[in-house]
Write an enzyme that holds these catalytic residues in place. Structure first.
Site, PDB file in Angstrom:
ATOM      1  N   GLU A   1       1.172   3.868   1.857  1.00 23.85           N
ATOM      2  CA  GLU A   1       1.788   4.265   3.129  1.00 23.85           C
ATOM      3  C   GLU A   1       2.937   3.331   3.500  1.00 23.85           C
ATOM      4  O   GLU A   1       3.986   3.786   3.967  1.00 23.85           O
ATOM      5  CB  GLU A   1       0.739   4.274   4.253  1.00 23.85           C
ATOM      6  CG  GLU A   1      -0.373   5.277   4.052  1.00 23.85           C
ATOM      7  CD  GLU A   1      -1.584   4.708   3.299  1.00 23.85           C
ATOM      8  OE1 GLU A   1      -2.669   5.293   3.450  1.00 23.85           O
ATOM      9  OE2 GLU A   1      -1.450   3.707   2.557  1.00 23.85           O
TER      10      GLU A   1
ATOM     11  N   HIS B   1       0.859  -1.185   0.000  1.00 23.80           N
ATOM     12  CA  HIS B   1       0.000   0.000   0.000  1.00 23.80           C
ATOM     13  C   HIS B   1       0.896   1.236   0.000  1.00 23.80           C
ATOM     14  O   HIS B   1       2.056   1.175   0.410  1.00 23.80           O
ATOM     15  CB  HIS B   1      -0.898   0.016   1.238  1.00 23.80           C
ATOM     16  CG  HIS B   1      -1.963  -1.032   1.227  1.00 23.80           C
ATOM     17  ND1 HIS B   1      -3.084  -0.937   2.029  1.00 23.80           N
ATOM     18  CD2 HIS B   1      -2.097  -2.187   0.530  1.00 23.80           C
ATOM     19  CE1 HIS B   1      -3.863  -1.989   1.825  1.00 23.80           C
ATOM     20  NE2 HIS B   1      -3.277  -2.764   0.922  1.00 23.80           N
TER      21      HIS B   1
ATOM     22  N   CYS C   1      -5.789   2.404   5.865  1.00 23.31           N
ATOM     23  CA  CYS C   1      -6.457   1.165   6.259  1.00 23.31           C
ATOM     24  C   CYS C   1      -5.850   0.687   7.581  1.00 23.31           C
ATOM     25  O   CYS C   1      -4.826   1.219   8.030  1.00 23.31           O
ATOM     26  CB  CYS C   1      -6.291   0.108   5.162  1.00 23.31           C
ATOM     27  SG  CYS C   1      -4.638  -0.642   5.107  1.00 23.31           S
TER      28      CYS C   1
END
Length: 155
Positions: free
Chosen positions: A54, A52, A82
């Site tokens: 991040e 992801h 998330c």
């Protein structure tokens, strides 16, 4: 907050989504007013479900900082993190999160993390993916070794 860093995260999300790297997510990590890491979603292009934006940005920033701690840093992410990314942000000791889209916005385009938020507070026995403890004594032995290790790097 500097809007320019969020605009950069959004640019990364758009550019790499258009290039086919993955979903429409970007992130920038800033420390002392300077970008120290960038990332974008690479889930489908790297066949890595943990890639992801991040997490990719955290990996990049830690490599650039030559440190597993990003204490004093802030993250600008194009979408509310998330649960996995939020945990990674905490583990990296990032001190502030700025986000663009909400998790509801993400759910509206079929990135629905709500089921994860619902799973976390459940008792282990009630979760969708079964969790079965085994070889506890052997695993605990390694923990005891770690506890006694004199040259460990605490984190």
């Amino acid at each position: 907050m500097k809007k320019e860093f969020m605009i950069r995260a959004i640019e990364l999300s758009r550019k790499n989504m258009q290039a086919g790297a993955g979903g429409p997510f970007g992130a920038v990590i800033v420390k002392d007013g300077k970008v120290i890491g960038e990332g974008w979603n690479k889930v489908t292009s790297s066949n890595d479900p943990t890639a992801h934006a991040e997490v990719v940005a955290i990996r990049n920033a830690c490599e650039n900082a030559n440190n597993f701690s990003l204490e004093g840093a802030e993250i600008y992410t194009s979408c509310e993190p998330c649960p996995m990314c939020l945990s990674a942000i905490y583990w990296a000791r990032i001190e502030k999160i700025y986000y663009g889209n909400t998790r509801k916005d993400a759910a509206n385009i079929d990135f629905d993390d709500d089921f994860l938020y619902q799973e976390i507070p459940k008792d282990i026995s009630q979760r969708k993916v079964p969790m079965i403890q085994c070889a506890h004594e052997e695993a605990l032995g390694v923990f005891k070794e770690w506890q006694a290790k004199s040259d460990k790097v605490p984190y």
